[in-house]
Design a protein around this motif. Structure first.
Motif, PDB file in Angstrom:
ATOM      1  N   HIS A 140       7.256  36.030  13.578  1.00  0.00           N
ATOM      2  CA  HIS A 140       8.422  36.723  13.025  1.00  0.00           C
ATOM      3  C   HIS A 140       9.721  36.086  13.539  1.00  0.00           C
ATOM      4  O   HIS A 140      10.632  35.785  12.769  1.00  0.00           O
ATOM      5  N   ASP A 141       9.782  35.874  14.859  1.00  0.00           N
ATOM      6  CA  ASP A 141      11.022  35.376  15.464  1.00  0.00           C
ATOM      7  C   ASP A 141      11.409  33.997  14.930  1.00  0.00           C
ATOM      8  O   ASP A 141      12.573  33.718  14.704  1.00  0.00           O
ATOM      9  N   ARG A 142      10.415  33.129  14.722  1.00  0.00           N
ATOM     10  CA  ARG A 142      10.762  31.748  14.352  1.00  0.00           C
ATOM     11  C   ARG A 142      10.778  31.500  12.847  1.00  0.00           C
ATOM     12  O   ARG A 142      11.497  30.621  12.373  1.00  0.00           O
ATOM     13  N   THR A 143       9.973  32.259  12.082  1.00  0.00           N
ATOM     14  CA  THR A 143       9.881  31.940  10.644  1.00  0.00           C
ATOM     15  C   THR A 143      10.625  32.955   9.770  1.00  0.00           C
ATOM     16  O   THR A 143      10.710  32.774   8.564  1.00  0.00           O
ATOM     17  N   PRO A 170       7.110  38.437   9.751  1.00  0.00           N
ATOM     18  CA  PRO A 170       5.799  38.524  10.412  1.00  0.00           C
ATOM     19  C   PRO A 170       4.722  38.041   9.432  1.00  0.00           C
ATOM     20  O   PRO A 170       5.015  37.868   8.247  1.00  0.00           O
ATOM     21  N   PRO A 171       3.481  37.839   9.881  1.00  0.00           N
ATOM     22  CA  PRO A 171       2.429  37.484   8.919  1.00  0.00           C
ATOM     23  C   PRO A 171       2.298  38.577   7.860  1.00  0.00           C
ATOM     24  O   PRO A 171       2.182  39.749   8.197  1.00  0.00           O
ATOM     25  N   ILE A 172       2.358  38.184   6.607  1.00  0.00           N
ATOM     26  CA  ILE A 172       2.339  39.146   5.494  1.00  0.00           C
ATOM     27  C   ILE A 172       1.229  38.717   4.534  1.00  0.00           C
ATOM     28  O   ILE A 172       1.089  37.518   4.259  1.00  0.00           O
ATOM     29  N   GLU A 173       0.524  39.695   3.996  1.00  0.00           N
ATOM     30  CA  GLU A 173      -0.643  39.407   3.147  1.00  0.00           C
ATOM     31  C   GLU A 173      -0.356  38.384   2.047  1.00  0.00           C
ATOM     32  O   GLU A 173      -1.157  37.520   1.760  1.00  0.00           O
ATOM     33  N   ARG A 174       0.799  38.513   1.361  1.00  0.00           N
ATOM     34  CA  ARG A 174       1.034  37.635   0.215  1.00  0.00           C
ATOM     35  C   ARG A 174       1.551  36.258   0.631  1.00  0.00           C
ATOM     36  O   ARG A 174       1.603  35.346  -0.190  1.00  0.00           O
ATOM     37  N   LEU A 208       5.878  30.682   3.796  1.00  0.00           N
ATOM     38  CA  LEU A 208       4.529  30.300   4.248  1.00  0.00           C
ATOM     39  C   LEU A 208       4.138  30.943   5.576  1.00  0.00           C
ATOM     40  O   LEU A 208       2.974  30.898   5.960  1.00  0.00           O
ATOM     41  N   ASN A 209       5.141  31.440   6.353  1.00  0.00           N
ATOM     42  CA  ASN A 209       4.917  31.890   7.744  1.00  0.00           C
ATOM     43  C   ASN A 209       4.779  30.723   8.727  1.00  0.00           C
ATOM     44  O   ASN A 209       4.312  30.900   9.848  1.00  0.00           O
ATOM     45  N   PHE A 210       5.197  29.497   8.317  1.00  0.00           N
ATOM     46  CA  PHE A 210       5.033  28.321   9.189  1.00  0.00           C
ATOM     47  C   PHE A 210       6.317  27.591   9.484  1.00  0.00           C
ATOM     48  O   PHE A 210       6.336  26.652  10.276  1.00  0.00           O
ATOM     49  N   LEU A 211       7.412  27.921   8.765  1.00  0.00           N
ATOM     50  CA  LEU A 211       8.613  27.088   8.858  1.00  0.00           C
ATOM     51  C   LEU A 211       9.532  27.596   9.960  1.00  0.00           C
ATOM     52  O   LEU A 211       9.930  28.763   9.938  1.00  0.00           O
ATOM     53  N   ASP A 212       9.850  26.730  10.911  1.00  0.00           N
ATOM     54  CA  ASP A 212      10.853  27.091  11.918  1.00  0.00           C
ATOM     55  C   ASP A 212      12.206  26.996  11.221  1.00  0.00           C
ATOM     56  O   ASP A 212      12.695  25.906  10.910  1.00  0.00           O
ATOM     57  N   LEU A 213      12.802  28.160  10.959  1.00  0.00           N
ATOM     58  CA  LEU A 213      14.011  28.156  10.127  1.00  0.00           C
ATOM     59  C   LEU A 213      15.195  27.525  10.846  1.00  0.00           C
ATOM     60  O   LEU A 213      16.141  27.094  10.204  1.00  0.00           O
ATOM     61  N   LYS A 214      15.146  27.456  12.167  1.00  0.00           N
ATOM     62  CA  LYS A 214      16.284  26.846  12.876  1.00  0.00           C
ATOM     63  C   LYS A 214      16.196  25.323  12.848  1.00  0.00           C
ATOM     64  O   LYS A 214      17.206  24.650  12.806  1.00  0.00           O
TER      65      LYS A 214
END
Ligand code: XUL
Length: 520
Positions: free
Chosen positions: A153-156, A159-163, A212-218
């Motif tokens: 959640h903090d980095r992307t 939080p992990p979300i089903e879709r 995707l839940n994988f991208l470091d947005l910073k």
């Protein structure tokens, strides 16, 4: 003439729009409906029917076929495709496409005498793509949460979300390890469609990549710990993540058959919500958009990276730079419709009865209107709960009280759940219920800021066309927004209602917290 083409590959259709940035005109629009125009793919609503309500998949060949079809349609309609000087697009977010090693060579050798779908038939390591409506990955979300706690959640930004795509990829790897191994590249719908246009694998932009839940947005980089945990060697299968104004490549020769000029720039595609932010003229912080549809959504540009402490809202890349927030309120028009039916009112009555017969803040009567599971706040066991006078709480409120309660309570929820995003100077409102003068007034008074209506019907496609125009260097986002998204009507807040609404919002916050914070 400076013409730019924007595509919008959504759940049910592929739309296209051509804009002229010399005079701010929309020159042409066209669309292909997946159910009606491509019935052979058995997706009447854009996805395959499944007895399991948690599963929603679409065969990706359908999207390739739709690209040929919409361009042929535009050519037949006389669209000036030969004058288009840049292209971009929008994809439904989170959907993933799994391709084997023959994808890249097949794209490089496209034969313009044959349709795309025929030439790409053998390129998929998974015949169907899970789309954003698929909710079958609760186990994988729990595994990711257990492994990384709040870090995802903090980095992307979510939080992990089903879709979201990450949990979907993990499920595919666990269930079909051989097909996963045969996968060379995993695209989002946006980057898959963009790849077809440029005849090569396209990158993923920061807007859609955040889904995707994988991208470091910073940093704009995929996070190797998360990808490696999700599935082996996944990082090698993901296209690079890039800013949304980057050219993905040049239009492939294949598309000359529709009259387009090969070699024109194709700007990286993005997700439908980031594109809508642009197409609604809300690319700068300070302006929020409330879209009142089947579900209601509220989104806005945010300057500094921050996440929703309640974990309900998402952060994506803003195609204009920086970030954007998005909250989804699942019980949107569905809840309005249910109350209207309960009260036996027409839409006109529903809209008029409120201002005539009840005061702002409804004498304290309000509701938590969750007829179906809700995402914001998280409510898994839906129920309608009332707060206020005794008869109202006993379900015996008058039609006027009930009507005002549903409209105001939904707006209180927008207010409470958007506070983490900062303050807004104005709100732009769109979608079916935005035609209601009462809803415009309530939003203006609760948020104490002007509410603007604007005449944009396909904000995602328009946003994509505007992004293409901006990236090709002709005009700024501010100039293009002025041209294509100007306000058509403004509702100003009534200062006299500020106090009563501030109090009502606090009561609503407390009521909601008491009822739902313990639920997970
Ligand atoms: C956003 C989401 C939907 C899809 C709809 O997170 O899942 O808005 O993008 O196409």
């Amino acid at each position: 003439m400076s013409l730019f083409l924007g595509f919008d590959s959504s759940t049910q259709s592929l739309k296209a729009i051509i804009i002229d940035t010399d005079n701010g005109q929309i020159i042409h629009t066209s669309d292909v409906n997946f159910g009606k125009d491509l019935p052979g793919y058995n997706c009447p609503n854009g996805f395959l029917e499944n007895s399991d309500p948690l599963i929603a998949h679409t065969p990706p060949l359908l999207w390739a076929a739709a690209l040929d079809l919409v361009l042929a349609k535009m050519q037949n309609e006389g669209a000036p495709l030969d004058k288009v000087c840049g292209i971009s697009g929008s994809g439904q977010q989170h959907g993933s496409v799994y391709l084997n090693s023959s994808f890249q060579p097949s794209l490089a050798e496209l034969n313009s005498d044959l349709p795309l779908a025929q030439q790409l038939k053998g390129c998929f390591s998974r015949a169907t793509s899970p789309i954003w409506m698929d909710r079958s990955t609760a186990v994988e979300c729990a595994e990711l949460s257990e492994a990384f706690g709040d870090e995802i959640h903090d980095r992307t930004g979510s939080p992990p979300i089903e879709r979201f795509t990450g949990p979907q990829i993990r499920k595919f790897y666990k269930e079909s390890p051989e097909e996963y191994r045969d996968t060379s590249v995993i695209h989002l719908v946006s980057s898959f469609m963009c790849s077809l246009l440029i005849g090569s694998n396209a990158p993923i932009d920061y807007g859609d990549g955040a889904g995707l839940n994988f991208l470091d947005l910073k940093t704009g980089q995929w996070i190797p710990e998360f990808t490696e945990f999700t599935a082996p060697a996944l990082l090698k299968k993901l296209p690079p993540a890039v800013p949304s104004n980057k050219a993905a490549g040049q239009l492939a020769d294949y598309f000359e058959k529709y009259g387009l000029s090969s070699g024109i720039p194709v700007i990286v595609w993005s997700g439908d919500n980031p594109n809508s932010l642009i197409g609604c003229g809300a690319f700068e912080p300070g302006t929020a958009v409330i879209s009142l549809g089947t579900s209601d959504t509220m989104f806005a540009a945010i300057k500094d990276y921050k996440t929703d402490p309640d974990g309900c809202g998402h952060v994506f890349g803003n195609p204009a730079g920086g970030f954007m927030s998005l909250s989804c309120f699942t019980n949107g028009s569905l809840a309005r419709e249910r109350v209207k039916e309960q009260c036996n009112l027409s839409w006109d009555e529903f809209d008029c009865i409120v201002p005539q017969k009840t005061p702002p803040a409804n004498n304290g009567n309000m509701m938590l209107p969750y007829f179906v599971p809700e995402s914001t706040p998280l409510v898994l066991n839906p129920e309608v709960k009332y707060h206020g006078s005794e008869p109202f709480c006993a379900g015996q409120g008058t039609a006027a009280e009930m009507t005002r309660a549903i409209m105001e309570s939904q707006v209180y929820s927008f207010k409470v759940h958007s506070e983490w995003q900062g303050k807004f100077d104005k709100i732009r409102i769109t979608g079916g219920a935005s035609n209601s003068p009462t809803i415009n007034t309530i939003i203006a008074d609760v948020f104490q800021c002007p509410v603007e209506k604007f005449a944009v019907s396909n904000s995602a496609g328009l946003g994509a066309a505007i992004r293409a125009a901006q990236a090709c260097g002709t005009k700024s986002f501010a100039e293009l927004s002025q041209m294509f998204t100007a306000a058509t009507q403004v509702t100003l807040p009534n200062k006299a209602n500020d106090k009563v609404y501030q109090k009502a919002v606090e009561t609503f916050r407390q009521f909601e917290t008491e009822q739902y914070t313990s639920q997970s």
